[in-house]
Structures are given as structure tokens and as C-alpha cells.
Design a protein around this motif. Structure first.
Motif, PDB file in Angstrom:
ATOM      1  N   LEU A 197     -84.109  -3.990 -37.226  1.00  0.00           N
ATOM      2  CA  LEU A 197     -82.709  -3.734 -37.545  1.00  0.00           C
ATOM      3  C   LEU A 197     -81.810  -4.063 -36.354  1.00  0.00           C
ATOM      4  CD1 LEU A 197     -82.734  -0.448 -39.656  1.00  0.00           C
ATOM      5  CD2 LEU A 197     -82.291  -2.769 -40.428  1.00  0.00           C
ATOM      6  N   LEU A 198     -82.308  -3.804 -35.127  1.00  0.00           N
ATOM      7  CA  LEU A 198     -81.528  -4.162 -33.953  1.00  0.00           C
ATOM      8  C   LEU A 198     -81.472  -5.672 -33.772  1.00  0.00           C
ATOM      9  CD1 LEU A 198     -82.736  -1.507 -31.355  1.00  0.00           C
ATOM     10  CD2 LEU A 198     -80.528  -1.603 -32.507  1.00  0.00           C
ATOM     11  N   GLU A 199     -82.608  -6.340 -34.044  1.00  0.00           N
ATOM     12  CA  GLU A 199     -82.635  -7.792 -33.888  1.00  0.00           C
ATOM     13  C   GLU A 199     -81.680  -8.460 -34.876  1.00  0.00           C
ATOM     14  OE1 GLU A 199     -84.259  -9.580 -31.675  1.00  0.00           O
ATOM     15  OE2 GLU A 199     -85.125  -7.839 -30.708  1.00  0.00           O
ATOM     16  N   LEU A 200     -81.578  -7.916 -36.116  1.00  0.00           N
ATOM     17  CA  LEU A 200     -80.701  -8.516 -37.111  1.00  0.00           C
ATOM     18  C   LEU A 200     -79.232  -8.287 -36.759  1.00  0.00           C
ATOM     19  CD1 LEU A 200     -82.742  -7.484 -40.270  1.00  0.00           C
ATOM     20  CD2 LEU A 200     -82.445  -9.794 -39.388  1.00  0.00           C
ATOM     21  N   ALA A 201     -78.917  -7.084 -36.280  1.00  0.00           N
ATOM     22  CA  ALA A 201     -77.587  -6.741 -35.756  1.00  0.00           C
ATOM     23  C   ALA A 201     -76.440  -7.201 -36.660  1.00  0.00           C
ATOM     24  CB  ALA A 201     -77.415  -7.340 -34.362  1.00  0.00           C
ATOM     25  N   PRO A 202     -76.386  -6.740 -37.909  1.00  0.00           N
ATOM     26  CA  PRO A 202     -75.265  -7.125 -38.770  1.00  0.00           C
ATOM     27  C   PRO A 202     -73.962  -6.509 -38.275  1.00  0.00           C
ATOM     28  CG  PRO A 202     -76.543  -5.393 -39.809  1.00  0.00           C
ATOM     29  CD  PRO A 202     -77.298  -5.802 -38.581  1.00  0.00           C
ATOM     30  N   ARG A 203     -72.850  -7.208 -38.535  1.00  0.00           N
ATOM     31  CA  ARG A 203     -71.557  -6.722 -38.068  1.00  0.00           C
ATOM     32  C   ARG A 203     -70.900  -5.772 -39.070  1.00  0.00           C
ATOM     33  NH1 ARG A 203     -71.386 -12.197 -37.008  1.00  0.00           N
ATOM     34  NH2 ARG A 203     -70.031 -12.576 -38.802  1.00  0.00           N
ATOM     35  N   SER A 204     -71.126  -5.983 -40.358  1.00  0.00           N
ATOM     36  CA  SER A 204     -70.424  -5.204 -41.374  1.00  0.00           C
ATOM     37  C   SER A 204     -71.263  -4.030 -41.872  1.00  0.00           C
ATOM     38  CB  SER A 204     -70.050  -6.094 -42.563  1.00  0.00           C
ATOM     39  OG  SER A 204     -71.219  -6.486 -43.265  1.00  0.00           O
ATOM     40  N   ASP A 205     -70.566  -2.989 -42.303  1.00  0.00           N
ATOM     41  CA  ASP A 205     -71.243  -1.823 -42.875  1.00  0.00           C
ATOM     42  C   ASP A 205     -71.966  -2.190 -44.171  1.00  0.00           C
ATOM     43  OD1 ASP A 205     -70.344  -0.251 -40.822  1.00  0.00           O
ATOM     44  OD2 ASP A 205     -68.645   0.590 -41.933  1.00  0.00           O
ATOM     45  N   ARG A 206     -71.429  -3.140 -44.907  1.00  0.00           N
ATOM     46  CA  ARG A 206     -72.047  -3.501 -46.184  1.00  0.00           C
ATOM     47  C   ARG A 206     -73.441  -4.108 -45.985  1.00  0.00           C
ATOM     48  NH1 ARG A 206     -67.476  -5.818 -50.417  1.00  0.00           N
ATOM     49  NH2 ARG A 206     -66.288  -3.873 -50.559  1.00  0.00           N
ATOM     50  N   VAL A 207     -73.547  -5.025 -45.055  1.00  0.00           N
ATOM     51  CA  VAL A 207     -74.854  -5.624 -44.790  1.00  0.00           C
ATOM     52  C   VAL A 207     -75.792  -4.592 -44.177  1.00  0.00           C
ATOM     53  CG1 VAL A 207     -76.073  -7.395 -43.470  1.00  0.00           C
ATOM     54  CG2 VAL A 207     -73.913  -7.947 -44.596  1.00  0.00           C
ATOM     55  N   GLN A 208     -75.271  -3.736 -43.314  1.00  0.00           N
ATOM     56  CA  GLN A 208     -76.085  -2.660 -42.737  1.00  0.00           C
ATOM     57  C   GLN A 208     -76.595  -1.735 -43.827  1.00  0.00           C
ATOM     58  OE1 GLN A 208     -76.786  -2.062 -39.132  1.00  0.00           O
ATOM     59  NE2 GLN A 208     -78.362  -1.038 -40.330  1.00  0.00           N
ATOM     60  N   SER A 209     -75.748  -1.422 -44.811  1.00  0.00           N
ATOM     61  CA  SER A 209     -76.165  -0.568 -45.924  1.00  0.00           C
ATOM     62  C   SER A 209     -77.290  -1.220 -46.718  1.00  0.00           C
ATOM     63  CB  SER A 209     -74.974  -0.285 -46.846  1.00  0.00           C
ATOM     64  OG  SER A 209     -73.978   0.459 -46.180  1.00  0.00           O
ATOM     65  N   ALA A 210     -77.209  -2.538 -46.913  1.00  0.00           N
ATOM     66  CA  ALA A 210     -78.266  -3.242 -47.640  1.00  0.00           C
ATOM     67  C   ALA A 210     -79.580  -3.191 -46.876  1.00  0.00           C
ATOM     68  CB  ALA A 210     -77.845  -4.692 -47.889  1.00  0.00           C
ATOM     69  N   LEU A 211     -79.514  -3.347 -45.541  1.00  0.00           N
ATOM     70  CA  LEU A 211     -80.727  -3.284 -44.731  1.00  0.00           C
ATOM     71  C   LEU A 211     -81.320  -1.873 -44.740  1.00  0.00           C
ATOM     72  CD1 LEU A 211     -79.677  -5.497 -41.710  1.00  0.00           C
ATOM     73  CD2 LEU A 211     -81.502  -5.986 -43.338  1.00  0.00           C
ATOM     74  N   ASN A 212     -80.470  -0.863 -44.657  1.00  0.00           N
ATOM     75  CA  ASN A 212     -80.968   0.515 -44.734  1.00  0.00           C
ATOM     76  C   ASN A 212     -81.614   0.793 -46.078  1.00  0.00           C
ATOM     77  OD1 ASN A 212     -80.118   1.142 -42.139  1.00  0.00           O
ATOM     78  ND2 ASN A 212     -78.110   1.852 -42.793  1.00  0.00           N
ATOM     79  N   PHE A 213     -80.998   0.278 -47.142  1.00  0.00           N
ATOM     80  CA  PHE A 213     -81.582   0.420 -48.479  1.00  0.00           C
ATOM     81  C   PHE A 213     -82.950  -0.248 -48.536  1.00  0.00           C
ATOM     82  CE2 PHE A 213     -82.392  -1.553 -52.615  1.00  0.00           C
ATOM     83  CZ  PHE A 213     -82.368  -0.444 -53.445  1.00  0.00           C
ATOM     84  N   ALA A 214     -83.053  -1.435 -47.950  1.00  0.00           N
ATOM     85  CA  ALA A 214     -84.330  -2.155 -47.955  1.00  0.00           C
ATOM     86  C   ALA A 214     -85.404  -1.377 -47.207  1.00  0.00           C
ATOM     87  CB  ALA A 214     -84.148  -3.536 -47.330  1.00  0.00           C
ATOM     88  N   ARG A 215     -85.036  -0.830 -46.066  1.00  0.00           N
ATOM     89  CA  ARG A 215     -86.025  -0.110 -45.276  1.00  0.00           C
ATOM     90  C   ARG A 215     -86.516   1.145 -45.987  1.00  0.00           C
ATOM     91  NH1 ARG A 215     -85.393   0.325 -38.729  1.00  0.00           N
ATOM     92  NH2 ARG A 215     -87.604   0.125 -38.296  1.00  0.00           N
ATOM     93  N   ARG A 216     -85.651   1.778 -46.772  1.00  0.00           N
ATOM     94  CA  ARG A 216     -86.058   2.974 -47.515  1.00  0.00           C
ATOM     95  C   ARG A 216     -86.867   2.649 -48.747  1.00  0.00           C
ATOM     96  NH1 ARG A 216     -80.544   4.305 -46.717  1.00  0.00           N
ATOM     97  NH2 ARG A 216     -80.164   3.815 -48.912  1.00  0.00           N
ATOM     98  N   ASN A 217     -86.827   1.391 -49.181  1.00  0.00           N
ATOM     99  CA  ASN A 217     -87.469   1.021 -50.449  1.00  0.00           C
ATOM    100  C   ASN A 217     -88.370  -0.196 -50.292  1.00  0.00           C
ATOM    101  OD1 ASN A 217     -85.910   2.784 -52.641  1.00  0.00           O
ATOM    102  ND2 ASN A 217     -84.390   2.036 -51.168  1.00  0.00           N
ATOM    103  N   LEU A 218     -89.161  -0.211 -49.224  1.00  0.00           N
ATOM    104  CA  LEU A 218     -90.003  -1.376 -48.965  1.00  0.00           C
ATOM    105  C   LEU A 218     -91.042  -1.610 -50.048  1.00  0.00           C
ATOM    106  CD1 LEU A 218     -90.565  -1.151 -45.102  1.00  0.00           C
ATOM    107  CD2 LEU A 218     -89.092  -2.731 -46.350  1.00  0.00           C
ATOM    108  N   GLN A 219     -91.445  -0.562 -50.763  1.00  0.00           N
ATOM    109  CA  GLN A 219     -92.438  -0.732 -51.817  1.00  0.00           C
ATOM    110  C   GLN A 219     -91.886  -1.487 -53.013  1.00  0.00           C
ATOM    111  OE1 GLN A 219     -93.630   3.555 -51.989  1.00  0.00           O
ATOM    112  NE2 GLN A 219     -95.687   2.716 -52.031  1.00  0.00           N
ATOM    113  N   ALA A 220     -90.571  -1.493 -53.172  1.00  0.00           N
ATOM    114  CA  ALA A 220     -89.943  -2.162 -54.317  1.00  0.00           C
ATOM    115  C   ALA A 220     -89.915  -3.674 -54.102  1.00  0.00           C
ATOM    116  CB  ALA A 220     -88.532  -1.628 -54.521  1.00  0.00           C
ATOM    117  N   GLU A 221     -89.565  -4.398 -55.149  1.00  0.00           N
ATOM    118  CA  GLU A 221     -89.524  -5.857 -55.064  1.00  0.00           C
ATOM    119  C   GLU A 221     -88.421  -6.329 -54.125  1.00  0.00           C
ATOM    120  OE1 GLU A 221     -88.778  -9.733 -57.997  1.00  0.00           O
ATOM    121  OE2 GLU A 221     -89.119  -7.731 -58.840  1.00  0.00           O
TER     122      GLU A 221
END
Length: 311
Positions: A197-221
Motif C-alpha cells: 500500500l505504501l509502494e502504490l501510494a495513491p493520491r486520492s481517497d477514492r483509490v485508497q478506499s478501493a485498495l483498502n477494500f481489496a486488502r480486506r477482501n483478498l479471498q474474493a475475485e
């Protein structure tokens, strides 16, 4: 138990953040278990790298259970007096620690010879080059080798201090301290210093929210449509914004997050590779193996054996 923080001119103030861990351990346990003191070679006011002065006691005559040496913004150049004192403090102290580049002070004093140690990843190569007798492992949050503890960059000193509290007072107190300090959890010593997440370093909250969602749901597609919904954008707009902010596609970023999660599971648990692959969304071990080869150049089993050998 007296905990001393040894500082020198130009030390980084973040080194003293670990003191809050011991302070709140006293609060959580309901008694004054730890007594804190800041010391320097001569005592008096010592100026930090920020320009702020800190009052210290002179080293001479001080006795400690635990002594932590802070780091600096760059590689520190400890005085001969401080180095000589650190060189003789074991076994007078039960634990000796170096926070971030404080490891250089310990190495200069000969306290890391033949030991495993870590420091900030930016200067790990210099520690290895200057002190070949030290077994440097730059990709660790903190390392414990006998009575000597070393940590990575500044915030890792808090993880190191929490581990000390857990060792002294138990997991429940350490968890209570972490909650009061608003820490998600104490990072394990063997955890990598780097975060995707630090390496990706998104600038916007929206992209950060998508990454946080992904990290919480790695088992999903984790399709682009799902990530776009989490970011409140259309799939087309999300893909364009995501690449512009991170420099890669959503699919590649999700793979990096899965690799990071799988590596931690391999290092910190005994789950079979099949279960690790399933829990982190790779579906099968072969897909995970190929992703590890792309990321690390090594298959998962090799990294697990290396982590166990280090432990």
C-alpha cells in the motif's frame, strides 16, 4: 524496571516515541512498572535534528534494566565516550536496543558482532559494509538476538517497545497499550519493512478506499467493477485514475497485495501452501508460485524456509 533512552546531538525525536509504550504499560497495568529516563554522555540539554532541546541526565552513575539508543536522520557518528559506555553496558543491562540507525551506535561499540540485526532499509547496506561482523537483515521490523534488540525505521521502535512489554507483562497488556496508542496491532519482528500500500501510494481517497477494500477482501475475485464500486467511480474512470495515480493496473496491484498477504502467512503461520493460496485469493498454489517468482524471484517454499531459519 528502569528504561533509559540514550541520545546524542542531532538525534531524531521519533526515537523517543517508544517511551509512550512504557508509559501506557504503566497506565494499563495500574502500577508504575517502568521508570523512564533520557540520558546523554554529558547530560544537560541535547539538541535534536528538529532543533528541539531535550533535558538529559549524564550517563555516568546511571543503571538500567533496558537501554535504548536512538537514531538520527542520517547515519550517526557517536562520540568516543558514548561508544565506550555502550561497549561495556552488557551484562549490566538486561536488554540493549538500537532504534533505527541507533544500530550503528551499537555496532560501533561492538555489541552487534556476530549477531543478527536490522536498521532502516535505506542504510542497511552501509551497516553491512562498515561492520562485516554484523549479520544484517534489512527486511525486518525488529530483531531480537539474545539481549540485543534492533529495529527498522523510527516507527518500528514502537513495535520493538511493544514486544518488550509483551515479553515482560504478557500479551493482554501489550494489546491494551496498542489500542490506547491507536495502533492496529503490533507488527511481528519478522514482518517485512515494506508495504505494498505504501509502494502504490495513491493520491486520492477514492483509490485508497478501493485498495483498502481489496486488502480486506483478498479471498474474493476482486474485479475492476467491484473495485470501482468501492471507489464510487465507473469502471472505465476507475481504471484510468488508478493507473494515473499508481502507475499500474488494478489487477497488478491486487496481485501485489495478495503476494504481500501470502508472504506474511507463510512467515508467521504453519498453514500449508494450499491454504495460504486459498486464503489470499490465489485459488491454487501454482498461481501463487508464479506470482512469487515475479515478485521475489523465488517460490513460496524457499521464502518460508528462509523465515524459519532466521527465526
Amino acid at each position: 524496571m528502569r528504561v533509559g533512552f540514550a541520545v546524542f546531538p542531532g538525534f531524531q525525536m521519533m526515537s523517543l516515541a517508544a517511551g509512550s509504550v512504557f508509559e501506557f504499560a504503566n497506565i494499563c497495568s495500574g502500577e508504575a512498572i517502568y521508570e523512564l529516563a533520557t540520558v546523554s554522555e554529558q547530560g544537560g540539554l541535547v539538541r535534536s535534528s528538529t532543533g528541539m532541546d531535550v533535558a538529559t541526565r549524564p550517563l555516568a552513575g546511571e543503571a538500567f534494566d533496558t537501554l535504548l539508543v536512538g537514531g538520527g536522520v542520517g547515519v550517526p557518528c557517536p562520540s568516543e565516550g558514548l561508544t565506550a559506555w555502550i561497549a561495556t553496558c552488557l551484562p549490566a543491562v538486561r536488554r540493549l536496543g538500537g532504534i533505527c540507525t541507533g544500530a550503528f551506535v551499537l555496532a560501533e561499540a561492538g555489541q552487534l558482532d556476530g549477531r543478527r540485526a536490522t536498521t532502516h532499509w535505506l542504510v542497511a547496506h552501509e551497516l553491512r559494509s562498515r561492520f562485516p561482523a554484523v549479520r544484517v537483515e534489512e527486511d525486518r521490523i525488529f530483531i531480537v538476538d539474545g539481549p540485543v534488540w534492533t529495529s527498522a525505521g523510527m516507527t518500528a521502535g514502537v513495535d520493538l517497545a511493544l514486544a518488550m512489554v509483551e515479553k515482560d507483562l504478557g500479551r493482554e497488556i501489550a494489546q491494551s497499550v496498542a489500542r490506547k496508542l491507536v495502533m492496529y496491532h503490533r507488527r511481528a519482528g519478522g514482518q517485512t519493512q515494506h508495504s505494498e500500500l505504501l509502494e502504490l501510494a495513491p493520491r486520492s481517497d477514492r483509490v485508497q478506499s478501493a485498495l483498502n477494500f481489496a486488502r480486506r477482501n483478498l479471498q474474493a475475485e476482486l474485479s475492476v467493477e467491484q473495485l470501482a464500486e468501492a471507489a464510487a467511480l465507473s469502471p472505465r474512470q476507475f481504471s484510468r485514475v488508478f493507473r494515473a495515480e499508481t502507475g499500474q493496473s488494478p489487477a497488478k496491484a491486487v496481485e501485489q497485495l495478495r503476494v504481500e498477504a501470502a508472504r506474511l502467512m507463510l512467515e508467521q503461520t504453519r498453514h500449508p501452501v494450499e491454504i495460504v493460496a486459498r486464503e489470499t485469493g490465489f485459488a491454487d498454489p501454482e498461481r501463487m508460485r508464479r506470482a512469487f517468482l515475479r515478485a521475489f524471484g523465488q517460490p513460496p517454499q524457499v521464502l518460508r524456509r528462509a523465515a524459519r531459519s532466521a527465526a
